[in-house]
Design a protein around this motif. Sequence first.
Motif, mmCIF file in Angstrom:
data_model
loop_
_atom_site.group_PDB
_atom_site.id
_atom_site.type_symbol
_atom_site.label_atom_id
_atom_site.label_comp_id
_atom_site.label_asym_id
_atom_site.label_seq_id
_atom_site.Cartn_x
_atom_site.Cartn_y
_atom_site.Cartn_z
ATOM 1 N N ARG A 1 -6.398 7.712 -30.461
ATOM 2 C CA ARG A 1 -5.239 7.058 -29.507
ATOM 3 C C ARG A 1 -4.994 8.097 -28.650
ATOM 4 O O ARG A 1 -4.680 9.189 -28.756
ATOM 5 C CB ARG A 1 -4.280 6.762 -30.454
ATOM 6 C CG ARG A 1 -2.814 6.283 -30.160
ATOM 7 C CD ARG A 1 -2.001 6.021 -31.130
ATOM 8 N NE ARG A 1 -0.908 5.441 -30.667
ATOM 9 C CZ ARG A 1 0.384 5.348 -31.350
ATOM 10 N NH1 ARG A 1 0.420 5.657 -32.646
ATOM 11 N NH2 ARG A 1 1.648 4.734 -30.886
ATOM 12 N N ILE A 2 -4.634 7.703 -27.379
ATOM 13 C CA ILE A 2 -3.990 8.449 -26.196
ATOM 14 C C ILE A 2 -2.777 7.841 -25.910
ATOM 15 O O ILE A 2 -2.600 6.757 -25.357
ATOM 16 C CB ILE A 2 -5.088 8.405 -25.016
ATOM 17 C CG1 ILE A 2 -6.232 9.193 -25.456
ATOM 18 C CG2 ILE A 2 -4.347 9.273 -23.952
ATOM 19 C CD1 ILE A 2 -7.430 9.177 -24.262
ATOM 20 N N ILE A 3 -1.855 8.786 -25.794
ATOM 21 C CA ILE A 3 -0.175 8.327 -25.103
ATOM 22 C C ILE A 3 -0.210 9.389 -24.023
ATOM 23 O O ILE A 3 -0.415 10.588 -24.051
ATOM 24 C CB ILE A 3 0.679 8.860 -26.333
ATOM 25 C CG1 ILE A 3 0.164 7.995 -27.589
ATOM 26 C CG2 ILE A 3 2.198 8.711 -25.710
ATOM 27 C CD1 ILE A 3 1.278 8.540 -28.602
ATOM 28 N N MET A 4 0.123 8.465 -22.740
ATOM 29 C CA MET A 4 0.162 9.321 -21.793
ATOM 30 C C MET A 4 1.387 9.279 -20.937
ATOM 31 O O MET A 4 1.928 7.966 -20.796
ATOM 32 C CB MET A 4 -1.091 9.202 -20.785
ATOM 33 C CG MET A 4 -0.951 7.772 -20.104
ATOM 34 S SD MET A 4 -2.563 7.555 -19.309
ATOM 35 C CE MET A 4 -3.764 7.505 -20.691
ATOM 36 N N SER A 5 1.822 10.267 -20.047
ATOM 37 C CA SER A 5 2.861 10.094 -19.241
ATOM 38 C C SER A 5 2.402 9.170 -18.059
ATOM 39 O O SER A 5 1.466 9.172 -17.811
ATOM 40 C CB SER A 5 3.867 11.344 -18.785
ATOM 41 O OG SER A 5 2.773 11.966 -18.028
ATOM 42 N N SER A 6 3.641 8.659 -17.163
ATOM 43 C CA SER A 6 3.329 7.931 -16.103
ATOM 44 C C SER A 6 2.131 8.560 -15.079
ATOM 45 O O SER A 6 1.385 7.902 -14.404
ATOM 46 C CB SER A 6 4.623 7.283 -15.318
ATOM 47 O OG SER A 6 5.323 8.523 -15.046
ATOM 48 N N ARG A 7 2.479 9.951 -14.863
ATOM 49 C CA ARG A 7 1.967 10.655 -14.004
ATOM 50 C C ARG A 7 0.226 10.668 -14.140
ATOM 51 O O ARG A 7 -0.400 10.857 -13.489
ATOM 52 C CB ARG A 7 2.373 11.762 -13.626
ATOM 53 C CG ARG A 7 2.354 12.868 -14.916
ATOM 54 C CD ARG A 7 3.078 14.121 -14.598
ATOM 55 N NE ARG A 7 3.058 15.363 -15.548
ATOM 56 C CZ ARG A 7 3.937 15.018 -17.059
ATOM 57 N NH1 ARG A 7 4.513 14.161 -16.902
ATOM 58 N NH2 ARG A 7 3.758 16.276 -17.420
ATOM 59 N N TYR A 8 -0.119 10.455 -15.238
ATOM 60 C CA TYR A 8 -1.512 10.512 -15.762
ATOM 61 C C TYR A 8 -2.051 8.918 -15.926
ATOM 62 O O TYR A 8 -3.234 8.883 -16.264
ATOM 63 C CB TYR A 8 -1.708 11.416 -17.082
ATOM 64 C CG TYR A 8 -1.536 12.674 -16.763
ATOM 65 C CD1 TYR A 8 -2.541 13.287 -16.085
ATOM 66 C CD2 TYR A 8 -0.129 13.394 -17.234
ATOM 67 C CE1 TYR A 8 -2.283 14.777 -15.532
ATOM 68 C CE2 TYR A 8 -0.262 14.764 -16.516
ATOM 69 C CZ TYR A 8 -1.098 15.330 -16.016
ATOM 70 O OH TYR A 8 -1.046 16.740 -15.664
ATOM 71 N N GLY A 9 -0.936 8.080 -15.846
ATOM 72 C CA GLY A 9 -1.573 6.552 -15.611
ATOM 73 C C GLY A 9 -1.470 6.080 -14.286
ATOM 74 O O GLY A 9 -2.393 6.369 -13.578
#
Length: 178
Positions: free
Chosen positions: A142-150
Amino acid sequence: MPIEKMDMRRWAVIVLSLVIFGSCKKSNDVATNINKQAAIDDQAIANYIAINKLNAVHVGAPKVDTIGVWYIVEDAGTVPALYSGSSTITVGFTAKILGATQLFATSANAAGVNPSFVLGQTIKGWQLGISAAKINKGGRLRIIMSSRYGYGPYDQSQYGLPANSLLDFDINMYDVTN
């Protein structure tokens, strides 16, 4: 020197100065906005992880820096895999906005064929999360990411994603080839 030539030179210097200083101000505003959004994203993710008592690892740990990507190894898998930017990964995945129940993307299709991607050509959050977690083939992450890495400050209308969306991916790693 004739007055017209001097006036033209002065105007040229004034216009050039406005362009130079105007662009500096704009780039500083952009950098400020990016940093503000990064702080908002990181705090929101940290709160989500704490509230939901997730055993998430921050990419870059133990030295936590500004990388806005966290991962949770759900299943380490069984067949060792080596990752590089040129690795081709075959995955099954679901994607949603952090905290949402509705998916905005999934790899599931009627034919049961799983997509393959070159890791270095995926969004930055996948590159960082998959490389850091080092799960084996057959593993789940599972990966949770901030908008800057999406997708950053850009709407993704094809997915129904607003700008600055925090993303939550569940990824099954079926194959890795180099």
